[in-house]
Design a protein around this motif. Sequence first.
Motif, mmCIF file in Angstrom:
data_model
loop_
_atom_site.group_PDB
_atom_site.id
_atom_site.type_symbol
_atom_site.label_atom_id
_atom_site.label_comp_id
_atom_site.label_asym_id
_atom_site.label_seq_id
_atom_site.Cartn_x
_atom_site.Cartn_y
_atom_site.Cartn_z
ATOM 1 N N ALA A 200 -23.627 -15.826 -94.657
ATOM 2 C CA ALA A 200 -24.359 -14.782 -94.354
ATOM 3 C C ALA A 200 -23.834 -14.107 -92.831
ATOM 4 C CB ALA A 200 -25.819 -15.071 -94.123
ATOM 5 N N SER A 201 -23.747 -12.931 -92.943
ATOM 6 C CA SER A 201 -23.209 -12.106 -91.803
ATOM 7 C C SER A 201 -24.448 -11.155 -90.910
ATOM 8 C CB SER A 201 -22.012 -11.349 -91.817
ATOM 9 O OG SER A 201 -20.938 -12.105 -92.383
ATOM 10 N N ILE A 202 -25.211 -11.722 -89.876
ATOM 11 C CA ILE A 202 -26.259 -10.837 -89.397
ATOM 12 C C ILE A 202 -25.341 -9.666 -88.804
ATOM 13 C CG2 ILE A 202 -28.172 -10.780 -87.702
ATOM 14 C CD1 ILE A 202 -28.609 -13.633 -88.253
ATOM 15 N N ILE A 203 -26.202 -8.406 -88.700
ATOM 16 C CA ILE A 203 -25.499 -7.313 -88.094
ATOM 17 C C ILE A 203 -25.988 -7.322 -86.581
ATOM 18 C CG2 ILE A 203 -25.813 -4.741 -87.822
ATOM 19 C CD1 ILE A 203 -26.059 -4.645 -91.055
ATOM 20 N N THR A 204 -25.017 -7.377 -85.784
ATOM 21 C CA THR A 204 -25.001 -7.167 -84.353
ATOM 22 C C THR A 204 -24.632 -5.944 -83.534
ATOM 23 O OG1 THR A 204 -22.899 -8.233 -84.081
ATOM 24 C CG2 THR A 204 -25.016 -9.655 -84.399
ATOM 25 N N ARG A 205 -24.833 -5.923 -82.352
ATOM 26 C CA ARG A 205 -24.189 -4.676 -81.459
ATOM 27 C C ARG A 205 -24.165 -5.308 -80.109
ATOM 28 N NH1 ARG A 205 -25.380 0.981 -81.651
ATOM 29 N NH2 ARG A 205 -27.073 0.647 -83.176
ATOM 30 N N VAL A 206 -23.091 -4.734 -79.444
ATOM 31 C CA VAL A 206 -22.694 -5.094 -77.989
ATOM 32 C C VAL A 206 -23.606 -4.075 -77.093
ATOM 33 C CG1 VAL A 206 -21.035 -4.967 -76.249
ATOM 34 C CG2 VAL A 206 -20.386 -6.121 -78.817
ATOM 35 N N THR A 214 -29.391 -6.742 -83.942
ATOM 36 C CA THR A 214 -30.151 -5.688 -83.594
ATOM 37 C C THR A 214 -30.734 -5.043 -85.050
ATOM 38 O OG1 THR A 214 -29.732 -3.300 -82.894
ATOM 39 C CG2 THR A 214 -28.101 -4.150 -84.351
ATOM 40 N N LYS A 215 -31.689 -4.339 -84.772
ATOM 41 C CA LYS A 215 -32.238 -3.791 -86.047
ATOM 42 C C LYS A 215 -31.909 -2.244 -86.564
ATOM 43 C CE LYS A 215 -37.108 -6.066 -85.490
ATOM 44 N NZ LYS A 215 -38.439 -5.559 -85.455
ATOM 45 N N ILE A 216 -32.155 -2.086 -87.547
ATOM 46 C CA ILE A 216 -31.444 -0.741 -88.072
ATOM 47 C C ILE A 216 -32.737 -0.268 -89.064
ATOM 48 C CG2 ILE A 216 -29.844 0.643 -89.631
ATOM 49 C CD1 ILE A 216 -27.678 -1.582 -88.972
ATOM 50 N N ASN A 217 -33.199 0.735 -88.544
ATOM 51 C CA ASN A 217 -34.290 1.497 -89.368
ATOM 52 C C ASN A 217 -35.693 0.570 -89.274
ATOM 53 O OD1 ASN A 217 -32.778 3.785 -89.701
ATOM 54 N ND2 ASN A 217 -31.969 2.947 -91.686
ATOM 55 N N GLY A 218 -35.849 -0.406 -88.359
ATOM 56 C CA GLY A 218 -36.906 -1.215 -88.283
ATOM 57 C C GLY A 218 -36.783 -2.585 -88.704
ATOM 58 N N PRO A 270 -18.184 -13.758 -89.845
ATOM 59 C CA PRO A 270 -18.992 -13.908 -88.734
ATOM 60 C C PRO A 270 -19.976 -12.671 -88.643
ATOM 61 C CG PRO A 270 -16.746 -13.218 -88.068
ATOM 62 C CD PRO A 270 -16.777 -13.504 -89.482
ATOM 63 N N PRO A 271 -20.552 -12.588 -87.897
ATOM 64 C CA PRO A 271 -21.817 -11.542 -87.486
ATOM 65 C C PRO A 271 -21.068 -10.290 -87.594
ATOM 66 C CG PRO A 271 -22.248 -13.516 -85.933
ATOM 67 C CD PRO A 271 -21.035 -13.695 -86.591
ATOM 68 N N ALA A 272 -21.569 -9.445 -88.472
ATOM 69 C CA ALA A 272 -21.024 -7.968 -88.515
ATOM 70 C C ALA A 272 -21.212 -7.133 -87.096
ATOM 71 C CB ALA A 272 -21.690 -7.109 -89.812
ATOM 72 N N ILE A 273 -20.651 -6.171 -86.977
ATOM 73 C CA ILE A 273 -20.533 -5.519 -85.548
ATOM 74 C C ILE A 273 -20.698 -3.981 -85.757
ATOM 75 C CG2 ILE A 273 -19.252 -5.012 -83.462
ATOM 76 C CD1 ILE A 273 -19.985 -7.820 -83.865
ATOM 77 N N ILE A 274 -21.879 -3.432 -85.096
ATOM 78 C CA ILE A 274 -21.883 -1.882 -85.037
ATOM 79 C C ILE A 274 -21.137 -1.328 -84.176
ATOM 80 C CG2 ILE A 274 -23.451 -0.155 -84.511
ATOM 81 C CD1 ILE A 274 -25.779 -1.949 -85.518
ATOM 82 N N THR A 275 -20.228 -0.354 -84.489
ATOM 83 C CA THR A 275 -19.362 0.303 -83.595
ATOM 84 C C THR A 275 -19.443 1.943 -83.871
ATOM 85 O OG1 THR A 275 -17.427 0.749 -85.322
ATOM 86 C CG2 THR A 275 -17.506 -1.480 -84.169
ATOM 87 N N ASP A 276 -18.671 2.675 -82.884
ATOM 88 C CA ASP A 276 -18.965 3.957 -82.936
ATOM 89 C C ASP A 276 -18.298 4.449 -84.216
ATOM 90 O OD1 ASP A 276 -16.436 3.524 -82.175
ATOM 91 O OD2 ASP A 276 -16.289 5.262 -80.654
ATOM 92 N N LYS A 277 -17.487 3.845 -85.329
ATOM 93 C CA LYS A 277 -17.019 4.198 -86.403
ATOM 94 C C LYS A 277 -18.006 3.733 -87.505
ATOM 95 C CE LYS A 277 -13.220 5.388 -84.260
ATOM 96 N NZ LYS A 277 -12.795 6.932 -84.216
ATOM 97 N N GLY A 278 -18.888 2.900 -87.340
ATOM 98 C CA GLY A 278 -19.717 2.307 -88.547
ATOM 99 C C GLY A 278 -20.060 0.595 -88.117
ATOM 100 N N ILE A 279 -20.485 0.045 -89.319
ATOM 101 C CA ILE A 279 -20.565 -1.107 -89.214
ATOM 102 C C ILE A 279 -19.386 -1.956 -89.759
ATOM 103 C CG2 ILE A 279 -22.088 -3.005 -89.962
ATOM 104 C CD1 ILE A 279 -24.259 -0.771 -90.472
ATOM 105 N N VAL A 280 -18.705 -2.963 -88.877
ATOM 106 C CA VAL A 280 -17.824 -3.417 -89.477
ATOM 107 C C VAL A 280 -17.909 -5.080 -89.718
ATOM 108 C CG1 VAL A 280 -15.387 -4.312 -88.599
ATOM 109 C CG2 VAL A 280 -16.268 -2.120 -87.879
ATOM 110 N N LEU A 281 -17.677 -5.441 -91.056
ATOM 111 C CA LEU A 281 -17.871 -6.605 -91.602
ATOM 112 C C LEU A 281 -16.410 -7.298 -91.661
ATOM 113 C CD1 LEU A 281 -19.506 -8.837 -92.876
ATOM 114 C CD2 LEU A 281 -19.343 -7.688 -95.251
#
Length: 375
Positions: A200-206, A214-218, A270-281
């Motif tokens: 499992a890869s939780i979505i994260t943000r820097v 981080t949450k997306i849409n709550g 690893p945890p996915a990353i929110i970038t300015d291009k989208g979510i990178v897994l």
Amino acid sequence: MKKIYKIIQLASIICLICNQVMAQANNNLPSWALGPFIRPENVNPIISPDTLGIFYDPMHRQMWHWESNDTFNPAATVKDGNIYILYRSEDNSGQGIGSRTSRIGIAESKNGTTVKRFPKPVLFPAEDIAKEFEWTGGCEDPRVAVTANGTYVILYTEWNHKVPRLAAATSRDLFIWKKNGPVFKEAYNGKFLNMATKSASIITRVINNKQIITKINGKYWMYWGEEHVYAATSADLVNWTPLVNGDGTLKILFSPRKGYFDSRLTECGPPAIITDKGIVLLYNGKNDANSGDKNYTSNAYCAGQALFSLTDPTKFVKRLDKPFLIPEAPFEKSGQYPAGTVFIEGLVYYHAKWFLYYGCADSRVAVAIYDPGKR
């Protein structure tokens, strides 16, 4: 003898050229992808088996050599300005992959490459709520991330030599963990509790130079799965609800592709990353022996990347056709998985660089580094 020596020399030159060409190809990444990730010189592997380390094991009720056989598949996070690596260790209690007991050890690094290991595992089978799901296989393949308020969440595999189950544990200090059991135990009245689940890869943000959940849409989101990539949401990070289709089957976001490095498995990293291009897994692709990419070893695990929509985490956009990291070093292609693995599970943002920690042939731990400032 001279002819043999010349043949060996020629083979070495050809191998070197091939490696350079492959490395160059792997570093020509699209703008949305992270990388290139470069292995630092004279550093790897950073963690190897320790035949001397012992701790009191509650399962065997005696002192036990808990990391004597293999150390691999690491998670990673940052705490108090240092990187902490949580790695899977195996004892010598059985023969063959999956037959031994796994525990999660911990190591600290002040620079990302030199580590200090602690003498005891921090997550292991014990007389606790997880006994039914962890004895005697143990705790495997962790991924770790942290919330904005400092709660660390590990998603790992509980293995009882029958069914692998994705489970969650939480901590404030990385050393004392509260096990919360299988993550899907409550969803749909336990429909997926006894199904094989893992990775499992939780979505994260820097945010302000700190990588946080981080949450997306709550909702909290994660990608998960070994053969296919799925998604799940959560309100509390320990109980998760898989996304399903109208008929109740799991919603597949993307799958293995014939003729590619990920032709057999697409296993979340690893945890996915929110970038300015989208979510990178970042994920692990297994190369099928019959229908895979012939440029890579049969059954080898190489590392890929996929892009999802910023506004809809379920909307798959594209992925790399070539892996960005492949088994190259001898210790990445020898061990208990000789086909070779660079099995990625730990990714941290540290001093404006990305440190990627990965398992090598199910036997050791290594690191590769991406410096965005030098891209």
